[in-house]
Scaffold this motif. Structure first.
Motif, PDB file in Angstrom:
ATOM      1  N   UNK A 348       0.810  -1.204   0.000  1.00  0.00           N
ATOM      2  CA  UNK A 348       0.000   0.000   0.000  1.00  0.00           C
ATOM      3  C   UNK A 348       0.844   1.254   0.000  1.00  0.00           C
ATOM      4  N   UNK A 349       2.093   1.131   0.503  1.00  0.00           N
ATOM      5  CA  UNK A 349       2.990   2.281   0.513  1.00  0.00           C
ATOM      6  C   UNK A 349       3.288   2.764  -0.904  1.00  0.00           C
ATOM      7  N   UNK A 350       3.257   1.845  -1.874  1.00  0.00           N
ATOM      8  CA  UNK A 350       3.497   2.259  -3.261  1.00  0.00           C
ATOM      9  C   UNK A 350       2.452   3.269  -3.697  1.00  0.00           C
ATOM     10  N   UNK A 351       1.232   3.104  -3.205  1.00  0.00           N
ATOM     11  CA  UNK A 351       0.178   4.062  -3.525  1.00  0.00           C
ATOM     12  C   UNK A 351       0.531   5.461  -3.060  1.00  0.00           C
ATOM     13  N   UNK A 352       1.093   5.562  -1.860  1.00  0.00           N
ATOM     14  CA  UNK A 352       1.493   6.879  -1.374  1.00  0.00           C
ATOM     15  C   UNK A 352       2.579   7.486  -2.252  1.00  0.00           C
ATOM     16  N   UNK A 353       3.506   6.641  -2.706  1.00  0.00           N
ATOM     17  CA  UNK A 353       4.579   7.141  -3.567  1.00  0.00           C
ATOM     18  C   UNK A 353       4.026   7.649  -4.899  1.00  0.00           C
ATOM     19  N   UNK A 354       3.063   6.916  -5.455  1.00  0.00           N
ATOM     20  CA  UNK A 354       2.452   7.365  -6.701  1.00  0.00           C
ATOM     21  C   UNK A 354       1.693   8.668  -6.497  1.00  0.00           C
ATOM     22  N   UNK A 356       2.367  10.990  -4.288  1.00  0.00           N
ATOM     23  CA  UNK A 356       3.354  12.062  -4.151  1.00  0.00           C
ATOM     24  C   UNK A 356       3.903  12.468  -5.512  1.00  0.00           C
ATOM     25  N   UNK A 357       4.219  11.451  -6.329  1.00  0.00           N
ATOM     26  CA  UNK A 357       4.829  11.704  -7.638  1.00  0.00           C
ATOM     27  C   UNK A 357       3.881  12.432  -8.576  1.00  0.00           C
ATOM     28  N   UNK A 358       2.636  11.962  -8.648  1.00  0.00           N
ATOM     29  CA  UNK A 358       1.706  12.481  -9.649  1.00  0.00           C
ATOM     30  C   UNK A 358       1.016  13.763  -9.200  1.00  0.00           C
ATOM     31  N   UNK A 359       0.592  13.814  -7.937  1.00  0.00           N
ATOM     32  CA  UNK A 359      -0.147  14.974  -7.461  1.00  0.00           C
ATOM     33  C   UNK A 359       0.742  16.029  -6.803  1.00  0.00           C
ATOM     34  N   UNK A 360       2.001  15.699  -6.545  1.00  0.00           N
ATOM     35  CA  UNK A 360       2.873  16.656  -5.866  1.00  0.00           C
ATOM     36  C   UNK A 360       2.511  16.844  -4.407  1.00  0.00           C
ATOM     37  N   UNK A 361       2.081  15.768  -3.753  1.00  0.00           N
ATOM     38  CA  UNK A 361       1.672  15.832  -2.351  1.00  0.00           C
ATOM     39  C   UNK A 361       2.913  15.889  -1.462  1.00  0.00           C
ATOM     40  N   UNK A 362       2.937  16.804  -0.490  1.00  0.00           N
ATOM     41  CA  UNK A 362       4.105  16.910   0.403  1.00  0.00           C
ATOM     42  C   UNK A 362       4.335  15.638   1.202  1.00  0.00           C
ATOM     43  N   UNK A 363       5.600  15.370   1.501  1.00  0.00           N
ATOM     44  CA  UNK A 363       5.952  14.155   2.247  1.00  0.00           C
ATOM     45  C   UNK A 363       5.269  14.076   3.597  1.00  0.00           C
ATOM     46  N   UNK A 364       5.034  15.214   4.221  1.00  0.00           N
ATOM     47  CA  UNK A 364       4.490  15.217   5.571  1.00  0.00           C
ATOM     48  C   UNK A 364       3.079  14.650   5.646  1.00  0.00           C
ATOM     49  N   UNK A 365       2.394  14.565   4.509  1.00  0.00           N
ATOM     50  CA  UNK A 365       1.046  14.005   4.517  1.00  0.00           C
ATOM     51  C   UNK A 365       1.072  12.485   4.533  1.00  0.00           C
ATOM     52  N   UNK A 366       2.231  11.884   4.204  1.00  0.00           N
ATOM     53  CA  UNK A 366       2.313  10.436   4.052  1.00  0.00           C
ATOM     54  C   UNK A 366       2.063   9.671   5.350  1.00  0.00           C
ATOM     55  N   UNK A 367       2.641  10.080   6.499  1.00  0.00           N
ATOM     56  CA  UNK A 367       2.389   9.307   7.715  1.00  0.00           C
ATOM     57  C   UNK A 367       0.910   9.154   8.048  1.00  0.00           C
ATOM     58  N   UNK A 368       0.130  10.224   7.868  1.00  0.00           N
ATOM     59  CA  UNK A 368      -1.307  10.132   8.145  1.00  0.00           C
ATOM     60  C   UNK A 368      -1.955   9.085   7.265  1.00  0.00           C
ATOM     61  N   UNK A 369      -1.541   9.013   5.997  1.00  0.00           N
ATOM     62  CA  UNK A 369      -2.126   8.053   5.067  1.00  0.00           C
ATOM     63  C   UNK A 369      -1.672   6.637   5.414  1.00  0.00           C
ATOM     64  N   UNK A 370      -0.426   6.495   5.828  1.00  0.00           N
ATOM     65  CA  UNK A 370       0.070   5.186   6.252  1.00  0.00           C
ATOM     66  C   UNK A 370      -0.716   4.655   7.446  1.00  0.00           C
ATOM     67  N   UNK A 371      -1.025   5.539   8.379  1.00  0.00           N
ATOM     68  CA  UNK A 371      -1.770   5.131   9.572  1.00  0.00           C
ATOM     69  C   UNK A 371      -3.157   4.651   9.183  1.00  0.00           C
ATOM     70  N   UNK A 372      -3.833   5.391   8.298  1.00  0.00           N
ATOM     71  CA  UNK A 372      -5.162   4.975   7.849  1.00  0.00           C
ATOM     72  C   UNK A 372      -5.077   3.617   7.164  1.00  0.00           C
ATOM     73  N   UNK A 373      -4.059   3.430   6.312  1.00  0.00           N
ATOM     74  CA  UNK A 373      -3.894   2.153   5.619  1.00  0.00           C
ATOM     75  C   UNK A 373      -3.740   0.993   6.580  1.00  0.00           C
ATOM     76  N   UNK A 374      -3.010   1.206   7.674  1.00  0.00           N
ATOM     77  CA  UNK A 374      -2.804   0.139   8.654  1.00  0.00           C
ATOM     78  C   UNK A 374      -4.092  -0.176   9.412  1.00  0.00           C
ATOM     79  N   UNK A 375      -4.863   0.846   9.750  1.00  0.00           N
ATOM     80  CA  UNK A 375      -6.047   0.647  10.577  1.00  0.00           C
ATOM     81  C   UNK A 375      -7.211   0.028   9.806  1.00  0.00           C
ATOM     82  N   UNK A 376      -7.231   0.158   8.482  1.00  0.00           N
ATOM     83  CA  UNK A 376      -8.309  -0.462   7.696  1.00  0.00           C
ATOM     84  C   UNK A 376      -7.936  -1.876   7.263  1.00  0.00           C
TER      85      UNK A 376
END
Length: 410
Positions: A348-354, A356-376
């Motif tokens: 699922x981490x690959x999704x965050x990388x994509x 970031x790459x495509x939308x230009x999302x800042x790195x700092x948003x990634x931990x929040x998304x990782x946490x959601x991915x783990x909890x679901x």
């Protein structure tokens, strides 16, 4: 108790790390500046591991495909079923988020770095930038991860076409894939510490509002995911063979569902799925292809969470998720994540990388998304694993094969 710790140990540790980080952020904010570099180090380790991990995982999986002529017709039908149903899951999730929006923190400036981009860039320029790079060295940047995925796919195809001469290279790819899987496993062992440190930073800067922010997307995922599980899979079973298919699917899907929920592992559910597929009357020559491949490449739960993660990231940033171009790109990312990254540990981490790459999302948003991915993960595993048998039913239907009546009553 031992089974609980074995199957959910990583999630329990992650929750423990998040909880400790939250308490530090609330009651000892003076320690946050010391802890945040730990979170930065963890995130950077993930960033540097993703490129070689992707290369070996994708290239080796393509290089190891054999006897494609024998599998030809079934593989084509299976691929169409996988892609179409993943798109349906993604579009349904978008509709659900539009109907039941998940609100988020409106002022994320304290957490996120300034965002830069080229406002004059055309869509043609973006397509070229997403899919290709002008120098090989640029492939190794996570900003070009989509181009790198395409390169890895082409390397795998070229290896297959090299015949006997390519066998040694295939062995190298297989060895590299195993090494990188173990590397990511080692890095993720410090995930509770790294994400806990980041969570302490977020709690300090955003306060108690952060907890409500996580509760809402999680509530949406479990509510929507359960409805999708029942309605969509019942519909697919009905398309496959009418009311008899619906009854057969749910009768024999109980064991795989409970296995997925109790183990939190699609791989551990594979034996139960193969047995259930036989009882559902799916021909063995189809089940033996669709169910194992689907175990790696077919992820309904991951598709739903991918859309939710993108939505949450956009919501944090105050961006408009429902623009047509954004939605189309989100569906494309979801298909890629669900079918390419599905066989990678913590894929699922690959999704965050994509993202970031495509939308230009800042790195700092990634931990929040990782946490959601783990909890679901528990419900996502049920959706990922049990979708393989209903996909087998659809492949049986559209390939013109007959269901094995005698197996239905087994």
């Amino acid at each position: 108790m031992n089974n609980l710790l074995k199957n959910y140990g990583s999630i329990i540790l992650l929750l423990l790390g998040i909880s400790i980080g939250s308490l530090i952020g609330l009651f000892a904010p003076q320690l946050v500046d010391i802890l945040k570099p730990i979170g930065d180090i963890f995130l950077n380790l993930l960033f540097v591991s993703v490129i070689p991990l992707l290369f070996f995982a994708i290239s080796s999986s393509i290089a190891n495909i054999e006897d494609s002529k024998k599998l030809g017709h079934t593989i084509v039908i299976m691929t169409i079923v996988f892609v179409l149903t993943i798109v349906i899951a993604a579009v349904a999730t978008i509709a659900g988020l539009w109907a039941f929006p998940v609100t988020a923190i409106r002022d994320a400036s304290a957490v996120l770095e300034p965002i830069t981009g080229n406002a004059n860039e055309t869509w043609g320029d973006r397509i070229v930038r997403f899919l290709t790079v002008d120098e090989f060295a640029n492939l190794l940047s996570r900003k070009s991860i989509l181009a790198f995925v395409i390169f890895a796919l082409l390397v795998g195809v070229a290896t297959r076409k090299s015949g006997e001469a390519g066998r040694q290279f295939t062995a190298f790819l297989n060895a590299g894939n195993k090494v990188m899987e173990n590397l990511l496993t080692l890095i993720m062992k410090v995930g509770p510490i790294g994400l806990g440190a980041y969570f302490a930073y977020q709690v300090k800067t955003l306060g108690p509002d952060l907890f409500g922010f996580y509760a809402k997307p999680l509530g949406f995922y479990y509510g929507f995911g359960l409805v999708f599980f029942i309605l969509a899979f019942s519909f697919y079973a009905f398309v496959s063979r009418g009311t008899k298919g619906v009854g057969s699917y749910w009768k024999h899907n109980i064991s795989p569902s409970l296995t997925a929920l109790s183990t939190c592992s699609s791989l551990a559910t594979l034996p139960a799925n193969l047995l259930a597929a036989n009882k559902m009357g799916i021909p063995k020559e189809i089940a033996s292809i669709v169910v194992p491949i689907g175990n790696t490449l077919y992820k309904n739960g991951s598709a739903i969470s991918s859309i939710l993660k993108i939505y949450v990231a956009f919501s944090i940033l105050g961006w408009n998720f429902f623009e047509p171009a954004t939605l189309i790109t989100a569906v494309g990312i979801t298909v890629l994540v669900s079918m390419v990254a599905g066989g990678i540990p913590n894929g699922g981490f690959i999704g965050e990388m994509l993202m970031i790459s495509i939308y230009g999302i800042p790195n700092e948003a990634v931990p929040a998304i990782l946490i959601i991915g783990a909890l679901v993960d528990p419900l996502a595993t049920v959706l990922n694993a049990t979708g393989d048998t209903v996909a087998g039913m659809l492949v049986t239907k559209f390939s013109g094969e007959k269901f094995e009546e005698d197996s239905l009553e087994a």
